[in-house]
Design an enzyme around this catalytic site. Sequence first.
Site, mmCIF file in Angstrom:
data_model
loop_
_atom_site.group_PDB
_atom_site.id
_atom_site.type_symbol
_atom_site.label_atom_id
_atom_site.label_comp_id
_atom_site.label_asym_id
_atom_site.label_seq_id
_atom_site.Cartn_x
_atom_site.Cartn_y
_atom_site.Cartn_z
ATOM 1 N N THR A 1 0.840 -1.210 0.000
ATOM 2 C CA THR A 1 0.000 0.000 0.000
ATOM 3 C C THR A 1 0.867 1.248 0.000
ATOM 4 O OG1 THR A 1 -1.761 -1.169 1.154
ATOM 5 C CG2 THR A 1 -1.836 1.232 1.233
ATOM 6 N N CYS A 2 1.900 1.235 0.816
ATOM 7 C CA CYS A 2 2.778 2.399 0.947
ATOM 8 C C CYS A 2 3.498 2.700 -0.364
ATOM 9 C CB CYS A 2 3.819 2.152 2.033
ATOM 10 S SG CYS A 2 3.164 1.463 3.552
#
Length: 178
Positions: free
Chosen positions: A54-55
Amino acid sequence: MIGRKVPNVTFRTRVRDESVGGPNPFRWQDMTSDDYFKGKRVILFSLPGAFTPTCSTFQLPDFEKMYEEFKAEGIDEIYCMSVNDAFVMNAWAKGQNLQNVKVIPDGSGEFTRKMGMLVNKDNLGFGMRSWRYAAIINDGIVEQWFEEEGYSDNCESDPYGVSSPQNIMEKLKEKKAA
C-alpha cells in the site's frame, strides 16, 4: 492529538556526502524534531513499513505526485516516516525516485512510540511498527490529525484512506474555505 507538540527526538539519518568517496558516499547525521518541524508547516505521514504494497503503490507515490498542489496550499515539506532504519528508508526513497517527499527513519520507533502510534505487527513478522497516520504539523504543533481506523496490535487488515494525500488535500481546502 490536535494542539499537541511533537516529541523531541533525535533521528539517525544517512546523508549523501561526496567527500566520503567510494561506492557509498554517505555519512551519519543526527537530525532532531526541531530540524524537521520548527518554523515550517509540514505534512508527516507514517506507515507500517518501507517497500510494503500500500505504501509503495499508493500513499508515497501519490504524495510525491501531489507535492506542488500541497505547496500551493501552504505546505513547506512532506515527510514520510516509518519504523525502519536510515539504510532501508534511503533505499526505498531511491527506488521510488523521490524528488520532493523526504523520508525520516524512526529506526528505534522512539518518535512513533511517543506519538502513541507504535503497534505490534508480529502477525506479519514485522515486530513493532507504526500505525498508519498522517498529520499537518505547524511549527512543531499538530494542526490536523488523520489516523486510520482500527488502531490495534496485530491488526488483520491495513486500513488506508483517512491518511491518503487525496483526503488530506480535501481537508486542507475545506479548512481554507471555512
